[in-house]
Design a protein around this motif. Structure first.
Motif, PDB file in Angstrom:
ATOM      1  N   LEU A  15       0.734  -1.286  -0.013  1.00  0.00           N
ATOM      2  CA  LEU A  15       0.030   0.137  -0.064  1.00  0.00           C
ATOM      3  C   LEU A  15       1.013   1.137  -0.022  1.00  0.00           C
ATOM      4  O   LEU A  15       0.501   2.301  -0.816  1.00  0.00           O
ATOM      5  N   LYS A  16       1.819   1.384   0.879  1.00  0.00           N
ATOM      6  CA  LYS A  16       2.695   2.452   0.840  1.00  0.00           C
ATOM      7  C   LYS A  16       3.427   2.606  -0.573  1.00  0.00           C
ATOM      8  O   LYS A  16       3.401   3.893  -0.897  1.00  0.00           O
ATOM      9  N   ILE A  86      -9.311   8.016  -6.221  1.00  0.00           N
ATOM     10  CA  ILE A  86      -8.677   7.269  -5.191  1.00  0.00           C
ATOM     11  C   ILE A  86      -7.518   7.592  -4.390  1.00  0.00           C
ATOM     12  O   ILE A  86      -6.742   6.475  -3.990  1.00  0.00           O
ATOM     13  N   LYS A  87      -7.293   8.717  -4.425  1.00  0.00           N
ATOM     14  CA  LYS A  87      -5.957   9.122  -3.519  1.00  0.00           C
ATOM     15  C   LYS A  87      -5.967   8.750  -2.127  1.00  0.00           C
ATOM     16  O   LYS A  87      -4.774   8.402  -1.769  1.00  0.00           O
ATOM     17  N   ASP A  88      -7.121   8.591  -1.762  1.00  0.00           N
ATOM     18  CA  ASP A  88      -7.082   8.213  -0.239  1.00  0.00           C
ATOM     19  C   ASP A  88      -7.526   6.598  -0.099  1.00  0.00           C
ATOM     20  O   ASP A  88      -7.199   6.125   1.081  1.00  0.00           O
ATOM     21  N   LYS A  89      -7.847   6.246  -1.233  1.00  0.00           N
ATOM     22  CA  LYS A  89      -8.249   4.884  -1.021  1.00  0.00           C
ATOM     23  C   LYS A  89      -7.894   3.957  -2.388  1.00  0.00           C
ATOM     24  O   LYS A  89      -8.894   3.822  -3.419  1.00  0.00           O
ATOM     25  N   PRO A  90      -6.637   3.840  -2.719  1.00  0.00           N
ATOM     26  CA  PRO A  90      -6.223   3.372  -3.995  1.00  0.00           C
ATOM     27  C   PRO A  90      -6.908   1.967  -4.679  1.00  0.00           C
ATOM     28  O   PRO A  90      -7.025   1.948  -5.769  1.00  0.00           O
ATOM     29  N   TYR A  91      -7.173   1.069  -3.874  1.00  0.00           N
ATOM     30  CA  TYR A  91      -7.810  -0.165  -4.385  1.00  0.00           C
ATOM     31  C   TYR A  91      -8.603  -0.750  -3.347  1.00  0.00           C
ATOM     32  O   TYR A  91      -8.716  -0.159  -2.023  1.00  0.00           O
ATOM     33  N   ASN A 106      -0.412 -10.774  -9.857  1.00  0.00           N
ATOM     34  CA  ASN A 106      -1.102 -10.423  -8.596  1.00  0.00           C
ATOM     35  C   ASN A 106      -1.597  -8.991  -9.035  1.00  0.00           C
ATOM     36  O   ASN A 106      -1.117  -8.037  -9.213  1.00  0.00           O
ATOM     37  N   ILE A 107      -3.168  -9.122  -9.061  1.00  0.00           N
ATOM     38  CA  ILE A 107      -3.813  -8.076  -9.616  1.00  0.00           C
ATOM     39  C   ILE A 107      -4.466  -7.310  -8.392  1.00  0.00           C
ATOM     40  O   ILE A 107      -5.370  -7.864  -7.819  1.00  0.00           O
ATOM     41  N   TYR A 108      -4.119  -6.101  -8.555  1.00  0.00           N
ATOM     42  CA  TYR A 108      -4.717  -4.970  -7.349  1.00  0.00           C
ATOM     43  C   TYR A 108      -5.938  -4.178  -8.301  1.00  0.00           C
ATOM     44  O   TYR A 108      -5.624  -3.657  -9.303  1.00  0.00           O
ATOM     45  N   MET A 109      -7.101  -4.153  -7.778  1.00  0.00           N
ATOM     46  CA  MET A 109      -8.341  -3.802  -8.586  1.00  0.00           C
ATOM     47  C   MET A 109      -8.676  -2.268  -7.925  1.00  0.00           C
ATOM     48  O   MET A 109      -8.695  -2.187  -6.514  1.00  0.00           O
ATOM     49  N   SER A 110      -8.947  -1.552  -8.493  1.00  0.00           N
ATOM     50  CA  SER A 110      -9.339  -0.196  -8.225  1.00  0.00           C
ATOM     51  C   SER A 110     -10.418   0.585  -9.531  1.00  0.00           C
ATOM     52  O   SER A 110     -10.699  -0.386 -10.149  1.00  0.00           O
ATOM     53  N   LEU A 111     -10.671   1.754  -8.875  1.00  0.00           N
ATOM     54  CA  LEU A 111     -11.770   2.416  -9.651  1.00  0.00           C
ATOM     55  C   LEU A 111     -11.049   2.954 -11.105  1.00  0.00           C
ATOM     56  O   LEU A 111     -11.757   3.240 -12.016  1.00  0.00           O
ATOM     57  N   THR A 112      -9.819   2.909 -11.317  1.00  0.00           N
ATOM     58  CA  THR A 112      -9.150   3.113 -12.481  1.00  0.00           C
ATOM     59  C   THR A 112      -7.658   2.399 -12.436  1.00  0.00           C
ATOM     60  O   THR A 112      -7.273   1.832 -11.432  1.00  0.00           O
ATOM     61  N   TYR A 113      -7.210   2.608 -13.460  1.00  0.00           N
ATOM     62  CA  TYR A 113      -5.777   1.875 -13.531  1.00  0.00           C
ATOM     63  C   TYR A 113      -4.637   2.760 -13.317  1.00  0.00           C
ATOM     64  O   TYR A 113      -4.669   4.162 -13.227  1.00  0.00           O
ATOM     65  N   LEU A 114      -3.437   2.342 -12.968  1.00  0.00           N
ATOM     66  CA  LEU A 114      -2.222   2.987 -12.516  1.00  0.00           C
ATOM     67  C   LEU A 114      -0.981   2.224 -12.898  1.00  0.00           C
ATOM     68  O   LEU A 114      -0.914   1.010 -12.752  1.00  0.00           O
ATOM     69  N   LYS A 115      -0.340   2.958 -13.770  1.00  0.00           N
ATOM     70  CA  LYS A 115       0.857   2.342 -14.383  1.00  0.00           C
ATOM     71  C   LYS A 115       2.428   3.027 -13.659  1.00  0.00           C
ATOM     72  O   LYS A 115       2.478   4.031 -13.326  1.00  0.00           O
ATOM     73  N   ASP A 116       3.284   2.081 -13.552  1.00  0.00           N
ATOM     74  CA  ASP A 116       4.699   2.668 -13.197  1.00  0.00           C
ATOM     75  C   ASP A 116       5.567   3.376 -14.495  1.00  0.00           C
ATOM     76  O   ASP A 116       4.685   3.359 -15.326  1.00  0.00           O
ATOM     77  N   GLN A 160     -10.049  -8.763  -0.216  1.00  0.00           N
ATOM     78  CA  GLN A 160     -10.440  -7.534  -0.182  1.00  0.00           C
ATOM     79  C   GLN A 160      -9.827  -6.647   0.936  1.00  0.00           C
ATOM     80  O   GLN A 160      -9.488  -7.206   1.975  1.00  0.00           O
ATOM     81  N   TYR A 161      -9.956  -5.314   0.660  1.00  0.00           N
ATOM     82  CA  TYR A 161      -9.386  -4.482   1.711  1.00  0.00           C
ATOM     83  C   TYR A 161     -10.285  -3.328   2.165  1.00  0.00           C
ATOM     84  O   TYR A 161     -11.006  -2.802   1.308  1.00  0.00           O
ATOM     85  N   LYS A 162      -9.994  -3.064   3.374  1.00  0.00           N
ATOM     86  CA  LYS A 162     -10.721  -1.789   3.891  1.00  0.00           C
ATOM     87  C   LYS A 162      -9.465  -0.627   4.071  1.00  0.00           C
ATOM     88  O   LYS A 162      -8.771  -0.558   5.135  1.00  0.00           O
ATOM     89  N   ILE A 163      -9.617   0.261   3.247  1.00  0.00           N
ATOM     90  CA  ILE A 163      -8.453   1.267   3.218  1.00  0.00           C
ATOM     91  C   ILE A 163      -9.270   2.722   3.561  1.00  0.00           C
ATOM     92  O   ILE A 163     -10.238   3.055   2.976  1.00  0.00           O
ATOM     93  N   GLU A 164      -8.821   3.429   4.381  1.00  0.00           N
ATOM     94  CA  GLU A 164      -9.699   4.666   4.870  1.00  0.00           C
ATOM     95  C   GLU A 164      -8.232   5.826   5.022  1.00  0.00           C
ATOM     96  O   GLU A 164      -7.438   5.403   5.886  1.00  0.00           O
ATOM     97  N   ASN A 165      -8.403   6.972   4.302  1.00  0.00           N
ATOM     98  CA  ASN A 165      -7.424   7.925   4.626  1.00  0.00           C
ATOM     99  C   ASN A 165      -5.886   7.373   4.329  1.00  0.00           C
ATOM    100  O   ASN A 165      -5.055   7.817   5.164  1.00  0.00           O
ATOM    101  N   LYS A 166      -5.849   6.417   3.437  1.00  0.00           N
ATOM    102  CA  LYS A 166      -4.413   6.234   3.050  1.00  0.00           C
ATOM    103  C   LYS A 166      -3.891   5.018   4.073  1.00  0.00           C
ATOM    104  O   LYS A 166      -2.912   4.472   3.923  1.00  0.00           O
TER     105      LYS A 166
END
Length: 676
Positions: A15-16, A86-91, A106-116, A160-166
């Motif tokens: 996550l970091k 998705i800034k505070d909750k990336p996936y 290993n696929i992390y799912m989000s509201l949109t994509y992000l590439k390195d 599944q993940y529960k992420i709040e405020n990063k």
């Protein structure tokens, strides 16, 4: 199932890293988006300042380049906005997939994509093909369809993940089954002011509707609380992602009323997409029918029935029936066949127009057009013959054609003629027909007939920019409405969702929505949503008995709160206020749902000085859900934590009004009280 502490540490590190990349991308793209806009404005200014120096070919090249750059800038800006969401909750989830070659992803799912920086996917958009595995499979053998074909493999893990405020609050390995922790947590939560997106809890049967691209048209029968509207909105988001030629303004949603349109207005923006166009069918009728001051809303139409204000229910039943379609078609064919020009006429000194010639144009040459468009075509042809195509005389010719024809462009008279003709199955006198034709505000059922007659005789308002039409509460539309809609959106595909058990149109009923399949062109598929996520099992057991249903599959866990029945209440105000106070301490939203608007107004007046309550009717555009009193036919599509069903003993639900009572009760999530 909770994960080990070692796995948790690994997830915190991931996550970091994702957060650092996301922040860096947002900062960089933010600068680019602003720069893009500035550069585009400078470029446009330069182009117009030097427009005179370009020849036609050069100007076309510059215009094409500008449009292309503007499209690219718009896409970058939209992606930037999605990243901000998705800034505070990336996936919200991840899967581990092993393909047939043994490679592991290993696929992390989000509201949109992000590439390195190397172009590798770090986050995957939930709509991407491989992410369908999360919704369609439990761990084990699996496959998904992508543009390159079918890919098979083994699903090793779903998480599944529960992420709040990063910050990572919780992680669960699950199967997204009935006992899934995240799903149950979402279901147990109190309802919000507006509908939310459900990307983290989409179920397999819902996913089949959302991701279907094989069929042009989908007709979906879904029981109360099965997520029909939510599925429709996520389907729109999916199609916008999958089909690059589609934009938000290519979609149109037909909503049951303006309240509902407001209620769903946050879902698409929360998914990173712009809201689509929305309307009600009554709004369309007002747009098409200019011959009246207004058109009655669907809500007011059904209100006439449930408040016993309709004096001719048998006639309205006929007007809403499939039979009247055949009768109207036969009448209009006969009417058109008997239309002709009775006399030859002169226009000016030289131009003599033979009636045989223009009658031949009317019934032969231009027979492919609607009747009154044929007259337009004849007028233009006469301009072509006598004035070298100049249309300055078109109005003159139109006036002369109608003066010398045995017909006129007066739809009120034509509709009156139908109801007095032998084609109409009900024998009506002229005075009675004029009582519903010669009015200021046209009744809803008459507006459908008027619009059909007008569309058949002059053409429907064809909307070529709309490529996808979504119709919610489909069971409340009769067949004539679907024929009209199909004629307006001739090249669109349709997603139609409804529940025959929630039909509140008292004059028209479907045995199955599958009967609509034959109405539409292209491949059509009928699907069913058989699980309900809204109400507790206790409430579902009660609502099943209203309509003698037994096929409802409840997903919520029991809350051990039985439906409360209040009979013979002596002090209504005191009892209502007491129950409201209790429910408001427990829940965020409570609704008093009445049978009709008059009852809602009476209850509002009774308790408005005791509690902070809002009266909601069909014209209400925005409201807070803490405490409302609302008629059942307006509450359709909404949901509340707790509900009090009230109807006066003298205005009880009759056997043929059970569907309305069913709609009212199924608005409730947690706790239901029934008065009388």
């Amino acid at each position: 199932m909770a994960i080990t502490s070692l796995e948790m540490k690994k997830e915190v590190i991931i996550l970091k890293k994702v957060q650092q990349l996301l922040d860096k991308t947002v900062d960089s793209l933010g600068v680019t988006v602003v720069s893009d806009e500035d550069e585009l404005l400078k470029f446009k200014k330069m182009m117009w300042e030097n427009a005179n120096s370009f020849d036609e070919g050069e100007m076309q090249q510059v215009m094409t380049a500008t449009a292309s750059e503007e499209d690219k800038r718009a896409r970058r800006e939209q992606y930037f906005k999605r990243l901000l969401k998705i800034k505070d909750k990336p996936y919200f989830a991840s899967i581990v997939f092993k393909d047939e070659d043994g490679d592991i992803y290993n696929i992390y799912m989000s509201l949109t994509y992000l590439k390195d920086e190397d172009g590798n996917n770090i986050l995957y958009d939930w709509r991407s093909p491989i992410c369908s595995l999360f919704y369609d499979y439990e761990t084990g053998p699996c496959s998904y369809i992508a543009p390159g074909g079918e890919y098979k493999g083994f699903l090793k893990r779903k998480r599944q993940y529960k992420i709040e405020n990063k910050k990572l609050i919780g992680v669960f390995d699950n199967s997204l089954s009935i006992n899934d922790e995240v799903l149950q947590e979402v279901l147990a939560a109190e309802s919000s002011e507006k509908m939310k997106n459900v990307v983290n809890t989409i179920q397999q049967e819902q996913n089949k509707v959302i991701r279907n691209v094989e069929d042009n048209n989908l007709i979906v029968q879904g029981i109360a609380g099965s997520g029909k509207t939510t599925v429709a909105l996520h389907r729109i988001a999916f199609l916008l992602y999958r089909m690059r030629n589609l934009h938000s303004n290519n979609f149109l949603i037909f909503s049951p009323n303006n309240i509902f349109a407001e209620y769903i207005s946050d879902v698409l923006p929360s998914l990173g997409e712009s809201n689509t166009l929305q309307t009600t069918f009554a709004d369309y009728l007002e747009h098409f029918i200019h011959e009246y001051d207004g058109v009655e809303s669907f809500t007011d139409f059904v209100s006439r029935y449930y408040s016993y204000q309709e004096l001719s229910p048998e006639l309205v039943t006929y007007k809403q029936s499939d039979k009247i379609i055949d009768d109207l078609d036969a009448f209009l064919e006969d009417y058109i066949a008997n239309c002709h020009f009775t006399d030859s006429f002169k226009e000016g000194e030289k131009n003599y127009i033979e009636k045989e010639e223009i009658n031949s144009m009317l019934h032969d040459k231009y027979s492919r057009f609607p009747l009154f468009e044929r007259v337009d075509q004849i007028a233009e042809k006469l301009c072509s013959n006598n004035y070298k195509g100049k249309l300055a005389k078109k109005k003159t010719y139109l006036k002369l054609l109608y003066q010398n024809g045995n017909f006129e462009k007066d739809y009120k008279k034509i509709m009156t003629k139908f109801f007095l003709s032998d084609f109409c199955r009900m024998k009506l006198d002229e005075k009675f027909v004029k009582s519903f034709v010669d009015v200021d505000i046209l009744h809803y059922e008459d507006a459908l007939i008027f619009a059909y007659i007008k569309g058949r005789l002059e053409g429907f308002l064809y909307e070529n920019t709309i490529k996808q039409v979504v119709i919610d509460e489909a069971q409340d539309y009769n067949r004539l409405q679907y024929i009209i809609i199909k004629n307006i959106f001739k090249k669109a595909d349709f997603t139609i969702l409804g529940d025959i058990n929630q039909n509140i149109n008292p004059y028209y009923h479907y045995k199955s929505l599958e009967n609509l399949v034959d109405l539409f062109d292209g491949e059509s598929r009928y699907l069913e949503l058989l699980k309900t996520y809204r109400s507790s099992p206790e409430i579902i057991d009660y609502t099943n008995k209203i309509l003698n249903l037994n096929h409802v599959n409840a997903i919520r866990k029991h809350n051990n709160k039985p439906v409360v029945i209040r009979k013979g209440v002596s002090n209504l105000k005191e009892r209502l206020v007491e129950d409201i106070s209790f429910l408001q301490k427990e829940y965020k939203s409570t609704a008093l749902i009445t049978k009709d608007l008059r009852e809602a107004e009476d209850i509002y007046e009774l308790i408005k000085n005791e509690v902070n309550i809002s009266l909601v009717d069909a014209n209400t555009k925005g409201f807070h859900k803490e405490l409302v009193v609302i008629p059942a036919y307006v509450a359709k599509g909404l949901e509340f934590d707790s509900v009090i069903i009230y109807n006066d003993r003298k205005n009880s639900y009759k056997r043929n009004e059970r569907n309305l009572l069913y709609v009212a009760c199924t608005r409730c999530q947690h706790e239901l009280y029934i008065y009388n």
